[in-house]
Motif scaffolding. Structure first.
Motif, PDB file in Angstrom:
ATOM      1  N   TYR A  18       0.949  -1.425   0.176  1.00 45.39           N
ATOM      2  CA  TYR A  18      -0.044  -0.068   0.199  1.00 45.39           C
ATOM      3  C   TYR A  18       0.858   1.235   0.068  1.00 45.39           C
ATOM      4  O   TYR A  18       1.767   1.173   0.624  1.00 45.39           O
ATOM      5  CB  TYR A  18      -0.802   0.164   0.993  1.00 45.39           C
ATOM      6  N   VAL A  19       0.483   1.714  -1.421  1.00 52.10           N
ATOM      7  CA  VAL A  19       2.024   3.195  -1.228  1.00 52.10           C
ATOM      8  C   VAL A  19       0.757   4.292  -1.187  1.00 52.10           C
ATOM      9  O   VAL A  19      -0.413   4.548  -1.233  1.00 52.10           O
ATOM     10  CB  VAL A  19       2.581   3.371  -2.632  1.00 52.10           C
ATOM     11  N   GLY A  20       1.209   5.249   0.348  1.00 48.22           N
ATOM     12  CA  GLY A  20       0.679   6.746   0.533  1.00 48.22           C
ATOM     13  C   GLY A  20      -0.937   6.241   1.540  1.00 48.22           C
ATOM     14  O   GLY A  20      -0.145   5.889   1.946  1.00 48.22           O
ATOM     15  N   GLY A  21      -1.084   7.302   1.650  1.00 49.85           N
ATOM     16  CA  GLY A  21      -2.058   6.945   2.529  1.00 49.85           C
ATOM     17  C   GLY A  21      -2.080   7.905   3.746  1.00 49.85           C
ATOM     18  O   GLY A  21      -1.203   8.570   3.589  1.00 49.85           O
ATOM     19  N   GLY A  46       6.664   7.980  -0.517  1.00 50.88           N
ATOM     20  CA  GLY A  46       8.237   9.410  -0.610  1.00 50.88           C
ATOM     21  C   GLY A  46       7.754  10.773   0.415  1.00 50.88           C
ATOM     22  O   GLY A  46       8.775  11.801   0.401  1.00 50.88           O
ATOM     23  N   VAL A  47       7.448   9.957   1.435  1.00 53.66           N
ATOM     24  CA  VAL A  47       7.325  11.732   1.980  1.00 53.66           C
ATOM     25  C   VAL A  47       8.414  11.524   2.861  1.00 53.66           C
ATOM     26  O   VAL A  47       9.254  12.340   3.150  1.00 53.66           O
ATOM     27  CB  VAL A  47       6.045  11.514   2.955  1.00 53.66           C
ATOM     28  N   GLU A  48       8.641  10.984   3.984  1.00 59.37           N
ATOM     29  CA  GLU A  48       9.931  10.159   4.760  1.00 59.37           C
ATOM     30  C   GLU A  48      10.628   8.511   4.276  1.00 59.37           C
ATOM     31  O   GLU A  48      11.778   9.300   4.405  1.00 59.37           O
ATOM     32  CB  GLU A  48       9.760  10.026   6.178  1.00 59.37           C
ATOM     33  N   GLN A  49      10.199   8.189   3.365  1.00 59.20           N
ATOM     34  CA  GLN A  49      10.785   6.967   2.777  1.00 59.20           C
ATOM     35  C   GLN A  49      11.338   7.832   1.049  1.00 59.20           C
ATOM     36  O   GLN A  49      10.861   7.940   0.751  1.00 59.20           O
ATOM     37  CB  GLN A  49      10.271   5.557   3.006  1.00 59.20           C
ATOM     38  N   SER A  50      12.101   7.129   1.224  1.00 64.53           N
ATOM     39  CA  SER A  50      12.624   7.197  -0.438  1.00 64.53           C
ATOM     40  C   SER A  50      11.828   6.366  -0.986  1.00 64.53           C
ATOM     41  O   SER A  50      11.572   5.632  -1.111  1.00 64.53           O
ATOM     42  CB  SER A  50      14.361   6.815   0.057  1.00 64.53           C
ATOM     43  N   SER A  72       1.788  11.158  -4.193  1.00 62.72           N
ATOM     44  CA  SER A  72       2.560  12.046  -4.975  1.00 62.72           C
ATOM     45  C   SER A  72       2.373  11.779  -6.047  1.00 62.72           C
ATOM     46  O   SER A  72       2.080  10.241  -6.636  1.00 62.72           O
ATOM     47  CB  SER A  72       4.106  12.201  -4.552  1.00 62.72           C
ATOM     48  N   HIS A  73       2.222  12.629  -7.129  1.00 64.62           N
ATOM     49  CA  HIS A  73       2.304  12.076  -8.421  1.00 64.62           C
ATOM     50  C   HIS A  73       3.506  11.078  -8.978  1.00 64.62           C
ATOM     51  O   HIS A  73       3.649  10.582  -9.803  1.00 64.62           O
ATOM     52  CB  HIS A  73       2.088  13.063  -9.182  1.00 64.62           C
ATOM     53  N   ALA A  74       4.397  11.353  -8.361  1.00 67.01           N
ATOM     54  CA  ALA A  74       5.776  11.128  -8.645  1.00 67.01           C
ATOM     55  C   ALA A  74       6.123   9.486  -8.546  1.00 67.01           C
ATOM     56  O   ALA A  74       6.161   8.895  -8.782  1.00 67.01           O
ATOM     57  CB  ALA A  74       6.703  11.472  -7.925  1.00 67.01           C
TER      58      ALA A  74
END
Length: 115
Positions: A18-21, A46-50, A72-74
């Protein structure tokens, strides 16, 4: 999806990424996946994790879910690109509601034999 369909959902040990949220939803999502015989891993998008860690998690995952409004869009682009390259199912979620999550999990679960 009815409660009977949700209770019949069997992920057969599949690893769901699960990515994001929202951070406060992660433990609840983990319980849902584990209650349906799956394994769960989360990446914050990508907020805190690379994002390089995302690549490694995605390679191990059997399927990927991500809420389009909370990542994120990225990260979305990376998930879509890698999943297509590795031929892994991914499900963008328009909602983070339980019904949406269970329906997405059902769509990536192994096919059940017809009765």
């Amino acid at each position: 999806m009815t409660n009977d369909q949700a209770s019949a959902l069997d992920l057969s040990g599949r690893l769901i990424l699960y990515v994001g949220g929202r951070h406060q939803h992660v433990s609840h999502l983990r319980r849902i996946v584990e209650a349906h015989n799956g394994a769960f891993v989360h990446h914050d998008g990508g907020v805190e994790q690379s994002l390089s860690k995302l690549d490694a998690q995605l390679e191990r995952a059997d399927a990927v879910l991500f809420p389009v409004g909370c990542v994120s869009h990225a990260a979305q682009d990376r998930v879509k690109s890698l999943c297509r390259r590795l031929d892994k199912p991914f499900r963008p979620l328009r909602s983070t509601g339980i019904a949406s999550i269970v329906a997405a999990l059902d769509s990536v679960a192994p096919a059940r034999p017809a009765v």
